[in-house]
Design an enzyme around this catalytic site. Sequence first.
Site, mmCIF file in Angstrom:
data_model
loop_
_atom_site.group_PDB
_atom_site.id
_atom_site.type_symbol
_atom_site.label_atom_id
_atom_site.label_comp_id
_atom_site.label_asym_id
_atom_site.label_seq_id
_atom_site.Cartn_x
_atom_site.Cartn_y
_atom_site.Cartn_z
ATOM 1 N N GLU A 143 -0.860 -4.746 3.247
ATOM 2 C CA GLU A 143 -0.791 -3.727 4.297
ATOM 3 C C GLU A 143 -0.807 -4.351 5.693
ATOM 4 O OE1 GLU A 143 -3.997 -1.140 3.255
ATOM 5 O OE2 GLU A 143 -5.531 -2.464 4.050
ATOM 6 N N GLY A 163 -2.725 -2.814 -2.055
ATOM 7 C CA GLY A 163 -1.448 -3.458 -1.764
ATOM 8 C C GLY A 163 -1.432 -4.094 -0.382
ATOM 9 N N ASN A 187 -1.282 5.338 3.140
ATOM 10 C CA ASN A 187 -1.400 6.026 1.861
ATOM 11 C C ASN A 187 -2.587 6.988 1.902
ATOM 12 O OD1 ASN A 187 -1.692 6.793 -0.784
ATOM 13 N ND2 ASN A 187 -1.860 4.710 -1.624
ATOM 14 N N SER A 192 0.834 -1.198 0.000
ATOM 15 C CA SER A 192 0.000 0.000 0.000
ATOM 16 C C SER A 192 0.874 1.255 0.000
ATOM 17 C CB SER A 192 -0.907 -0.026 1.230
ATOM 18 O OG SER A 192 -1.675 1.136 1.234
ATOM 19 N N GLY A 193 0.603 2.128 -0.916
ATOM 20 C CA GLY A 193 1.340 3.384 -0.992
ATOM 21 C C GLY A 193 2.590 3.300 -1.859
ATOM 22 N N THR A 198 -1.565 2.617 -8.073
ATOM 23 C CA THR A 198 -2.639 3.369 -8.723
ATOM 24 C C THR A 198 -2.070 4.462 -9.618
ATOM 25 O OG1 THR A 198 -4.040 2.894 -6.854
ATOM 26 C CG2 THR A 198 -4.736 4.680 -8.280
ATOM 27 N N SER A 242 -5.395 5.634 -0.674
ATOM 28 C CA SER A 242 -5.256 4.182 -0.742
ATOM 29 C C SER A 242 -6.478 3.548 -1.408
ATOM 30 C CB SER A 242 -5.081 3.636 0.672
ATOM 31 O OG SER A 242 -4.876 2.257 0.599
ATOM 32 N N SER A 243 -6.200 2.675 -2.352
ATOM 33 C CA SER A 243 -7.311 1.987 -3.015
ATOM 34 C C SER A 243 -7.892 0.995 -2.033
ATOM 35 C CB SER A 243 -6.803 1.236 -4.243
ATOM 36 O OG SER A 243 -5.971 2.060 -4.996
HETATM 37 N N1 LIG Z 1 5.269 8.147 -9.925
HETATM 38 C C1 LIG Z 1 4.931 8.917 -8.900
HETATM 39 N N2 LIG Z 1 5.305 10.209 -8.880
HETATM 40 C C2 LIG Z 1 4.979 10.995 -7.832
HETATM 41 N N3 LIG Z 1 4.310 10.573 -6.758
HETATM 42 C C3 LIG Z 1 3.909 9.297 -6.714
HETATM 43 C C4 LIG Z 1 4.201 8.395 -7.801
HETATM 44 N N4 LIG Z 1 3.690 7.203 -7.458
HETATM 45 C C5 LIG Z 1 3.091 7.357 -6.253
HETATM 46 N N5 LIG Z 1 3.224 8.601 -5.807
HETATM 47 C C6 LIG Z 1 2.717 9.152 -4.537
HETATM 48 O O1 LIG Z 1 2.424 8.077 -3.701
HETATM 49 C C7 LIG Z 1 1.069 8.089 -3.335
HETATM 50 C C8 LIG Z 1 0.550 6.679 -3.244
HETATM 51 O O2 LIG Z 1 0.497 6.092 -4.490
HETATM 52 P P1 LIG Z 1 -0.647 5.121 -4.944
HETATM 53 O O3 LIG Z 1 -1.940 5.613 -4.512
HETATM 54 O O4 LIG Z 1 -0.446 4.848 -6.344
HETATM 55 O O5 LIG Z 1 -0.277 3.851 -4.100
HETATM 56 P P2 LIG Z 1 -0.886 2.422 -4.231
HETATM 57 O O6 LIG Z 1 0.224 1.511 -4.520
HETATM 58 O O7 LIG Z 1 -1.997 2.423 -5.192
HETATM 59 O O8 LIG Z 1 -1.419 2.167 -2.790
HETATM 60 P P3 LIG Z 1 -2.697 1.385 -2.328
HETATM 61 O O9 LIG Z 1 -2.366 -0.035 -2.373
HETATM 62 O O10 LIG Z 1 -2.883 1.867 -0.970
HETATM 63 O O11 LIG Z 1 -3.780 1.773 -3.236
HETATM 64 C C9 LIG Z 1 0.375 8.898 -4.378
HETATM 65 O O12 LIG Z 1 -0.765 9.506 -3.848
HETATM 66 C C10 LIG Z 1 1.435 9.916 -4.748
HETATM 67 O O13 LIG Z 1 1.441 10.958 -3.839
HETATM 68 MG MG LIG Z 2 -3.909 2.208 -5.111
#
Ligand SMILES: Nc1ncnc2c1ncn2[C@@H]1O[C@H](COP(=O)(O)OP(=O)(O)OP(=O)(O)O)[C@@H](O)[C@H]1O
Ligand SMILES: [Mg+2]
Length: 1023
Positions: free
Chosen positions: A385, A383, A156, A106-107, A111, A159-160
């Site tokens: 967590e 992800g 996050n 997660s994070g 996404t 977070s999805s």
């Molecule tokens: N390529 C990137 N460039 C800049 N910031 C990023 C990037 N990828 C992720 N982030 C930052 O990290 C945060 C978390 O990313 P994201 O929501 O994609 O995580 P996730 O893997 O989908 O987590 P979860 O499993 O909780 O959904 C985003 O809100 C953003 O602030």
């Molecule tokens: Mg996500």
Amino acid sequence: MEGALTARDRVGIQDFVLLDETTETAFLSNLKKRFCKDLIYTYIGTLLVSVNPYKQLDIYNKKQMAIYMGVNFFELPPHIYALADNAYHTMLTEFNNHFILISGESGAGKTEASKKILQYYAVSCPSTTLLNTVRDKMLMSNPVLEAFGNAKTLKNDNSSRFGKYMDIQFDSQGDAVGGHILNYLLEKSRVVHQNHGERNFHIFYQLVEGGEDNLLQQMGLERGYQHYSYLTQGQCATVSSINDKNDWKSVKNALQVIDIDEITSNHLFGIIAIVLHLGNIHFDSDNKGHALLNNNAELHWVSNLLGVDAYTLQEGLTFKKIDAHKDQVLSPFTLDHAVYVRDALAKAMYGQTFTWLVNKINDSMENKDSSRKTVIGLLDIYGFEVFYVNSFEQFCINYCNEKLQQLFIQLTLQAEQEEYEAENIEWEPVQFFNNKIICDLVEERHTGIISILDEECLRPGDATDLTFLERLQEKMGSHPHFVTHKLADKMTRKTLERGDFRLLHYAGEVTYCVVGFLDKNNDLLYRNIKDLMCQSKNAIVKECFSTMDPDNRRRPETVATQFKSSLLKLTEILMAKEAWYIRCLKSNESKQPGQFDEALIRHQVKYLGLMEHLRVRRTGFAYRRKYEDFLKRYKPLCPATWPHWRGDPADGVELLAQHLGYLPFEYKMGRTKIFIRHPRTLYATEDAYEKCKHELATKLQAKYKGYRTKGEFKKQKEAATKIETCWRGAQARKEREKREWAVKVIRKFIKGYMTRGQAKVTDNSEYLAFVKQSYLNRLKDNLPKTVLDKTTWLSPPAVLTEASEILRKLHYRLMVRKYVKGITPQKKAQLQLKVLTSSIFKGKKDSYPQSVAQPFMDTRISENDINARVIQMIRHEHIKYSVPIIKYDRNGFKPRPRQLILTQTAAYVIEKAKIKQRVLYTALKGISVSNLTDGMIIFHVTCEDSKQKGDVVIQCDHLFELLTKLMVIANKQNAIQVVQGSIKFEIPAGRERAVDFSTGQEPMVYKGNNGHLMVVATRARAR
Ligand SMILES: Nc1ncnc2c1ncn2[C@@H]1O[C@H](COP(=O)(O)OP(=O)(O)OP(=O)(O)O)[C@@H](O)[C@H]1O
Ligand SMILES: [Mg+2]
């Protein structure tokens, strides 16, 4: 730009496969080096490792996209666009389905990664207006789904809280033509409860913060999250990285794009409001501890918004309806139970609405065209967590990640190594941790945690979360990945509560608190409440609850079992596609940019199996293909295999590889496949193929054009031959007609010729006409030019004899006429003289014909040449003519040159000044000349007295002129005699003399022996 980018990317190694050593330390050091320079992407072969930078990097713009479009994967620095582009082009060339598995805790940035890919396709794929709307819908589905399905967690801020698998459908041209989303288990519990530091789903905050006043008013809501107990439990409603007001606008806009009209979106927001009101319903309790709801304003808003009877709703929230012997008995809820029922309703309503929303989005993105499409699936699931307290939701989420890790292992490490073995490729097995054991622990039928949980849920009697834990302990007691307080050793026990169980996940230990497991797994909603919802005036609520468990009699599947089967289905979906992997790493726990938490990352690298993957990649082969397929694609690159390889495909591939210059270590020949070690070898081959494809296309084009032209030429030739034949035929027919005509004409001509002598009949008429015409034509060019020409007249054909004669006469007459017209009076006078001459001499004297052409002169001696005395003497007689003559003496015949002058009355023989003889015309009794060509003239003179000298013999060159003039002057036409042989003449005294004429070679005049004057004349020339 590109240059700068490439230069930047010289930091560290772009592909871990090229690392000098495959130690974890080297791996992390490379990752860190690159991360510190904001190079967040690195490859392991075709797998992309991405480290969350927690800051905006300037690498996601259209310019960057353009750089990566259609470029070979390894030609440019690692980027998520490169992977997206590679998947897209592989899909297009191989016309098969693909998916991109984005994993990480997660994070870690899953996404975000999936959004970047979607954005890349939105820009890079060909587009039309129609496709643009599909594209917009796909892009716009994100903010909506994130608003309803994402929330701030401790891990996050976005977070999805649901799993999402999105298929992007492409047609054969590579246009994105549609999409479809599958959603997985939404973490509904969040609707009613949030841990400290977490929030409810974004949409709640967006509505109460950003919603328009009148909208809030309509729904009985107050601005500000603080008014709602469902929004305040986590005590962190405001988050610096989140702007709810702005997000509200984006969501409203996005709803329009995905075809949700205003009425529907009001229903949608109505549901959010209902949930918020439900959360604010507080129950009182009576003295028996039963829940009471009296005149509750929130309840009224709920009933109002749902469009249901408030009392029935109140009843449903405070009483349970029990069917007892055909009667319904109302059993009051305890306070806790009432809260549970309220929360269950809120969760069910939100959960159902979320599913409805996904379906709605799918409807709007659906491609109705039935033509075959290929897809690229994007899997972005919550992800792994670990929280301080982990519940049923974390159990499901982590189980899901466990399954995905298993899939990854199966598709990469395991399958890869099994394939080498199956293909007889020499191989040193790479050891890796296979998490199947954990998956089995959770999901195995009858013995897995889910089965035990389900059993407890279904078991009659007093099943509780704790009894569930006990059952777990009983069944899993010795499992290496399962621990509870009871089962743990001393040390571990300290870290566990009695109500916990711990799973040793592939990604680490997670301790789950069993509280709520049974309820959440059952996810029950009382029937009376469900029925009530079916009567709602809110269309979405009505639809959702009406379609919920259609089979009333069967107990619905538990949440965990449903989730398990949906994951099984997902695995099947993914297994049927070609996989691409993005492994997202979280750089630090505090979401700080620039922080590279080595321990945290090392841990992720470890559990994600990146080192093992790297080892397999390094020793393994980047690419493999069935001999038949490889040959089919690349056979044009080798003359021996193009266009057909008839032998064993493996031999063909070997030949091809040698021809392409593959080095022995670069490839291996398996049993059914060729294995290529490095991607660069394949890319070089692919490049060659691309080039060759164009050449082939040109060749084919040329061949085809040649074929077409040949065909065209053949057609033209055939046409030409046909025309020629027709033309020749026409010509020949014409020729034949001409000949026939000619034959007729010739026959007629011949017949005409043969009958030319006969009277004009049809047979000879044309011939005669022709003969006439041609005679006249010829005659026209051959007419005699002078009157004297009597010989030139063309002899006429028989039929024209008469006409010719007439013509001849006419012509002569014409000539005479012309001649006569042209004659001067002098000439006329002379001609009259000539006519006279002719009448006397013509046919009589031989020299006459020669004389005709010689014109007569007025005189032959000019007066100046005549002696003046003579002129004096005869002046009164008028000199008419004078001519030099030779006079022959009468006796000796001596020739004496004299002048002969003719006057009005006499002819005088003059010798200089002397008149030798005067012959009066009256005395001139005759004139004799010979019939020959000589010029002798004898004047016979009457000799009446002795003074007379007698006849005169002279010779004159102009005999005819002299005699004609004399006859005219003396009027003596009848006096001239042309004599043959001899002429006698008289001299005085009655004596006679004679002149004898004869012909000879030379003209001569002499005195003959007989005393005659002998005259020899030349013979006249025959005319
Ligand atoms: N390529 C990137 N460039 C800049 N910031 C990023 C990037 N990828 C992720 N982030 C930052 O990290 C945060 C978390 O990313 P994201 O929501 O994609 O995580 P996730 O893997 O989908 O987590 P979860 O499993 O909780 O959904 C985003 O809100 C953003 O602030
Ligand atoms: Mg996500």
